[in-house]
Scaffold this motif. Structure first.
Motif, PDB file in Angstrom:
ATOM      1  N   ARG A 130       0.837  -1.216   0.000  1.00  0.00           N
ATOM      2  CA  ARG A 130       0.000   0.000   0.000  1.00  0.00           C
ATOM      3  C   ARG A 130       0.864   1.255   0.000  1.00  0.00           C
ATOM      4  O   ARG A 130       0.588   2.221  -0.723  1.00  0.00           O
ATOM      5  N   VAL A 131       1.907   1.238   0.812  1.00  0.00           N
ATOM      6  CA  VAL A 131       2.778   2.415   0.911  1.00  0.00           C
ATOM      7  C   VAL A 131       3.461   2.696  -0.421  1.00  0.00           C
ATOM      8  O   VAL A 131       3.552   3.841  -0.868  1.00  0.00           O
ATOM      9  N   GLU A 132       3.948   1.644  -1.080  1.00  0.00           N
ATOM     10  CA  GLU A 132       4.609   1.828  -2.370  1.00  0.00           C
ATOM     11  C   GLU A 132       3.638   2.357  -3.417  1.00  0.00           C
ATOM     12  O   GLU A 132       4.008   3.166  -4.266  1.00  0.00           O
ATOM     13  N   ALA A 133       2.381   1.907  -3.365  1.00  0.00           N
ATOM     14  CA  ALA A 133       1.381   2.361  -4.333  1.00  0.00           C
ATOM     15  C   ALA A 133       1.081   3.843  -4.174  1.00  0.00           C
ATOM     16  O   ALA A 133       0.738   4.521  -5.153  1.00  0.00           O
ATOM     17  N   GLU A 134       1.213   4.368  -2.951  1.00  0.00           N
ATOM     18  CA  GLU A 134       0.883   5.772  -2.683  1.00  0.00           C
ATOM     19  C   GLU A 134       2.111   6.670  -2.600  1.00  0.00           C
ATOM     20  O   GLU A 134       1.981   7.863  -2.324  1.00  0.00           O
ATOM     21  N   GLU A 135       3.297   6.103  -2.853  1.00  0.00           N
ATOM     22  CA  GLU A 135       4.530   6.836  -2.567  1.00  0.00           C
ATOM     23  C   GLU A 135       4.652   8.141  -3.350  1.00  0.00           C
ATOM     24  O   GLU A 135       5.239   9.114  -2.865  1.00  0.00           O
ATOM     25  N   ARG A 136       4.119   8.199  -4.551  1.00  0.00           N
ATOM     26  CA  ARG A 136       4.248   9.396  -5.373  1.00  0.00           C
ATOM     27  C   ARG A 136       3.145  10.424  -5.104  1.00  0.00           C
ATOM     28  O   ARG A 136       3.157  11.506  -5.685  1.00  0.00           O
ATOM     29  N   ILE A 137       2.199  10.055  -4.238  1.00  0.00           N
ATOM     30  CA  ILE A 137       1.089  10.973  -3.934  1.00  0.00           C
ATOM     31  C   ILE A 137       1.415  11.747  -2.666  1.00  0.00           C
ATOM     32  O   ILE A 137       1.396  11.194  -1.568  1.00  0.00           O
ATOM     33  N   LYS A 138       1.701  13.021  -2.801  1.00  0.00           N
ATOM     34  CA  LYS A 138       2.078  13.836  -1.653  1.00  0.00           C
ATOM     35  C   LYS A 138       0.857  14.092  -0.763  1.00  0.00           C
ATOM     36  O   LYS A 138      -0.197  14.513  -1.249  1.00  0.00           O
ATOM     37  N   PRO A 139       0.960  13.836   0.548  1.00  0.00           N
ATOM     38  CA  PRO A 139      -0.184  14.068   1.449  1.00  0.00           C
ATOM     39  C   PRO A 139      -0.566  15.550   1.509  1.00  0.00           C
ATOM     40  O   PRO A 139       0.303  16.429   1.429  1.00  0.00           O
TER      41      PRO A 139
END
Length: 349
Positions: free
Chosen positions: A177-186
């Motif tokens: 999950r973390v890798e899938a969202e890594e490029r999405i800045k919070p």
């Protein structure tokens, strides 16, 4: 043929390493990129003496014979690293020459190797508890079938092995999950003080069980950040839990915060959170690799304490998503300090 004279200029204009071979199997043109890759002074030489690698040599021979385009692999050595190239072979009938162009696919090859290593590591990590469970089941079904004491002891061990597999699967899903969202800045505004307070409250029972005192060296003032609250909680839970487990009994673990208007690591306003233990420390030789998947400085101790070898890899990916950094400092006998550096709310990184 006049077109043959244009070959050096044509190859020089190409962005990839390239060379040309005529029907006499001699190299007739080569650009600078290819020359630094294969050999200097290649023009005029037989291609076998320059390319040498059997797979590519065979592809050249076959294409010169039938004119069909082909692809082949080419390996080249660099300082401390092996480079992998995908070579495209295509005949140019107008000039009677064969053009070879070399595309660097080293990163793709490394990614493929990483995937294979990851599957192998997961398989190894799962095989150990599965083998133990199968052995105990066989024993309980046979020799220990009517032995209450053995049954209770084996069931406790089986429960521990099942929990270990469950933790591993949970960490694998979390890492995915973390890798899938890594490029999405919070973009959510969070209060770091609240996250650290919740972390210490949740881990206080574990600290009590291990005779460890948690010392919060931060105030109650809000520390605003842009972040994912669940992921940041996971980061600090992992780091503080590790400090409790590996710092040893009858010790303290300090959690400190520090604000920097221009942090050298992020080159802007940042918040530094340090998790410090006073345990046996880590040999500095291990520090650069601690965030690699399944890397353990002490494999036996890590497994005995329930570690999966994925915790710090997850931390690294979460901090990457938050445009943050993780610094690890330790010496044998002097404890360890894990420092999380996060950009302050409004800071561009």
């Amino acid at each position: 043929m006049p077109d043959r004279a244009l070959l050096p200029d044509i190859l020089a204009a190409l962005p990839l390493p390239a060379l040309a071979i005529d029907r006499n199997e001699r190299i007739v043109a080569i650009n600078d990129k290819a020359q630094s890759l294969v050999a200097t002074g290649a023009v005029g030489r037989h291609f076998v003496t320059v390319l040498r690698q059997p797979t590519l040599v065979e592809a050249v021979e076959n294409t010169l014979q039938d004119g069909k385009p082909r692809r082949a692999a080419f390996l080249a050595g660099d300082v401390g690293k092996e480079l992998t190239f995908d070579v495209t072979l295509r005949m140019v009938e107008a000039t009677g020459t064969l053009i070879l162009s070399f595309q660097d696919i080293t990163h793709e090859a490394e990614a493929g190797q990483m995937r294979r290593d990851f599957v192998a590591n997961v398989s190894h990590e799962l095989r150990t508890p599965l083998t133990a469970l199968m052995g105990f089941i066989e024993t309980l079904s046979g020799p220990a079938k009517d032995d209450p004491a053995a049954r209770e002891r084996f069931l406790n061990i089986m429960s521990g092995e099942a929990e270990r597999m469950n933790r591993l699967v949970g960490d694998l899903l979390s890492l995915s999950r973390v890798e899938a969202e890594e490029r999405i800045k919070p973009t959510t505004s969070v209060n770091l003080t609240d996250i650290l307070t919740i972390t210490l409250r949740n881990l206080n029972p574990l600290a009590v069980d291990n005779d460890v005192k948690l010392v919060a060296e931060f105030g109650t003032d809000p520390l605003p950040l842009r972040g994912d609250p669940d992921q940041l909680l996971q980061v600090f839970t992992n780091l503080v839990e590790n400090a409790i487990k590996y710092g040893g009994k009858n010790n303290t673990v300090e959690i400190k915060t520090e604000t920097s208007l221009r942090d050298p690591a992020l080159r802007g306003p940042a918040m530094r959170v340090s998790v410090v233990d006073h345990g046996p420390g880590i040999d500095p030789v291990h520090l650069p690799r601690l965030t690699e998947r399944f890397y353990r400085a002490d494999s036996h101790r890590s497994r005995a304490l329930g570690g999966t070898g994925l915790g710090l890899a997850i931390v690294k990916h979460i901090l990457s998503r938050h445009r943050g950094r993780l610094k690890i400092m330790s010496e044998l006998g002097k404890g360890a300090c894990f420092k999380v550096i996060l950009p302050l709310d409004g800071a561009e990184v």
